[in-house]
Design a protein around this motif. Sequence first.
Motif, PDB file in Angstrom:
ATOM      1  N   VAL A 166       3.262  -2.022  16.622  1.00  0.00           N
ATOM      2  CA  VAL A 166       3.281  -3.277  15.876  1.00  0.00           C
ATOM      3  C   VAL A 166       2.355  -4.293  16.538  1.00  0.00           C
ATOM      4  N   VAL A 167       2.391  -4.392  17.859  1.00  0.00           N
ATOM      5  CA  VAL A 167       1.468  -5.291  18.558  1.00  0.00           C
ATOM      6  C   VAL A 167       0.031  -4.920  18.212  1.00  0.00           C
ATOM      7  N   SER A 168      -0.268  -3.625  18.176  1.00  0.00           N
ATOM      8  CA  SER A 168      -1.613  -3.171  17.816  1.00  0.00           C
ATOM      9  C   SER A 168      -2.010  -3.654  16.428  1.00  0.00           C
ATOM     10  N   MET A 169      -1.105  -3.550  15.453  1.00  0.00           N
ATOM     11  CA  MET A 169      -1.422  -4.011  14.091  1.00  0.00           C
ATOM     12  C   MET A 169      -1.605  -5.521  14.040  1.00  0.00           C
ATOM     13  N   LEU A 170      -0.747  -6.253  14.740  1.00  0.00           N
ATOM     14  CA  LEU A 170      -0.859  -7.717  14.732  1.00  0.00           C
ATOM     15  C   LEU A 170      -2.127  -8.179  15.446  1.00  0.00           C
ATOM     16  N   ALA A 171      -2.691  -7.312  16.281  1.00  0.00           N
ATOM     17  CA  ALA A 171      -3.944  -7.625  16.970  1.00  0.00           C
ATOM     18  C   ALA A 171      -5.163  -7.234  16.143  1.00  0.00           C
TER      19      ALA A 171
ATOM     20  N   VAL B 125       5.499  -3.537   8.349  1.00  0.00           N
ATOM     21  CA  VAL B 125       4.475  -4.400   8.939  1.00  0.00           C
ATOM     22  C   VAL B 125       3.192  -4.344   8.108  1.00  0.00           C
ATOM     23  N   ALA B 126       2.807  -3.149   7.677  1.00  0.00           N
ATOM     24  CA  ALA B 126       1.601  -3.030   6.848  1.00  0.00           C
ATOM     25  C   ALA B 126       1.779  -3.770   5.530  1.00  0.00           C
ATOM     26  N   GLY B 127       2.993  -3.705   4.961  1.00  0.00           N
ATOM     27  CA  GLY B 127       3.238  -4.356   3.687  1.00  0.00           C
ATOM     28  C   GLY B 127       3.329  -5.864   3.752  1.00  0.00           C
ATOM     29  N   ALA B 128       3.438  -6.405   4.965  1.00  0.00           N
ATOM     30  CA  ALA B 128       3.548  -7.861   5.113  1.00  0.00           C
ATOM     31  C   ALA B 128       2.218  -8.569   4.899  1.00  0.00           C
ATOM     32  N   GLY B 129       1.117  -7.812   4.953  1.00  0.00           N
ATOM     33  CA  GLY B 129      -0.201  -8.399   4.708  1.00  0.00           C
ATOM     34  C   GLY B 129      -0.615  -9.438   5.727  1.00  0.00           C
ATOM     35  N   ILE B 130      -0.239  -9.243   6.979  1.00  0.00           N
ATOM     36  CA  ILE B 130      -0.579 -10.204   8.036  1.00  0.00           C
ATOM     37  C   ILE B 130      -2.028 -10.000   8.459  1.00  0.00           C
ATOM     38  N   SER B 131      -2.813 -11.072   8.425  1.00  0.00           N
ATOM     39  CA  SER B 131      -4.230 -11.004   8.796  1.00  0.00           C
ATOM     40  C   SER B 131      -4.484 -11.890  10.005  1.00  0.00           C
TER      41      SER B 131
ATOM     42  N   LYS C   1       8.903 -13.703  10.551  1.00  0.00           N
ATOM     43  CA  LYS C   1       8.406 -13.025  11.751  1.00  0.00           C
ATOM     44  C   LYS C   1       9.227 -11.766  12.025  1.00  0.00           C
ATOM     45  N   PHE C   2       8.546 -10.715  12.455  1.00  0.00           N
ATOM     46  CA  PHE C   2       9.233  -9.482  12.804  1.00  0.00           C
ATOM     47  C   PHE C   2       9.853  -9.606  14.193  1.00  0.00           C
TER      48      PHE C   2
END
Length: 404
Positions: A315-320, A15-21, A292-293
């Motif tokens: 993961v929800v925390s990171m996507l937030a 998830v971190a490597g996906a670079g989602i902002s 999408k994950f």
Amino acid sequence: MLTFEEALSLVKDKVAGAGISPCPETRPLDQVRGRVLAEDVTADRDYPPFNRATRDGYAVRSSDVKTAPVSLECVGEARAGKPWPGTLKERAGACVEIMTGSPLPEGADAVAMIEHTRVDGRRVELLRVVSPYENVVRQGSEAQAGSAVLSRGRRLTAGEMGLLASVGRTQVKVFRRPEVAIIPTGDEVVPAEQKPEWFQIRNSNAVTLAAQVEAAGGVPRVLGIAPDEIDPLRRLVQEGLESDLMLLSGGVSAGKYDLVEWGLTELGAEFYFRGVAIRPGKPLVFGRACGKFFFGLPGNPVSTFVTFELFARPVVSMLAGGDFERPVFLRALLGQALRQSTGLTTFMPARVALVNGDPVVHLVGWQGSGDLVGMAAANCFLVVHPEQTELAEGDWVDVLPKEQ
């Protein structure tokens, strides 16, 4: 098969490597609880903005109280919101009555506690020596004007919201909450409002997951129940992949009608793992499809709950916009001896209570990973690691709080 720690690290890395902002948006202060801050916040002035008394007593010049007892003249009063307008700069032998939270008068640099004084009219006898800035919080000691008080990426709870109000931030830039699609699967699952046949179960997993998603900072999007048929399942999965994250419950074991992995494979999914050495939740699936994950969570309710808390919540925390918030294990004394030799990291519903001041954990009565009654009776999960084949009463053990 991956261990718990290996699987958790893999989820974080992918998830971190996906670079989602996530996108930022501005919301009123009263609407940002649980959201993640999208900007640094600075102090608009010194905090405290004045030298603040921390005790009721008398504001003094410490140079007048180098010996004790000493008698001073009380020349005024200072209270919160009503500072004394005079100065003690050139007034040797004078003091000002002061209340907790009040600004120190100009020239004063300490507060003598009222418990250490004797009062006779306007004369105040101080019974103890007072040091400079004793019982005083100095101006700017909490934060100086322009300094950072909250950093981008901080999850906003009640304490942070109070700080935002204190620095005058009534409009707050936060990250958009991620949308999380929830797809329960199985011919045996019927809507919660429907009376089930004897061979059916109500759709509890969607309700549980929606509550967990919301608590983690996401927006749940509950889709229809997917039957054990490939075409309807494929359509729901395609719809679910329009969200930021997709959760499927059930259909991930090795049974004839467990079709989730088949349906995802048809959509070109990449599977990062298909099983983790944990119980409950061993058949857990994690991967990515159409950018999408997704998680394929085991369908038994306790398995669904546990695997979300361990893997999907971070993961929800990171996507937030926040950090990858690993599950936090606390420590407690084991209430009864326990043996196991599964080779798995095991999470068992339990209750922690204070006994003679120490946290003590006992297992609750439960009948396996389908037992919602047992899970509801728990306030934590007892965590038994693979190497812990024999635990004695009184051993310190890990526990995972049920509500993170």
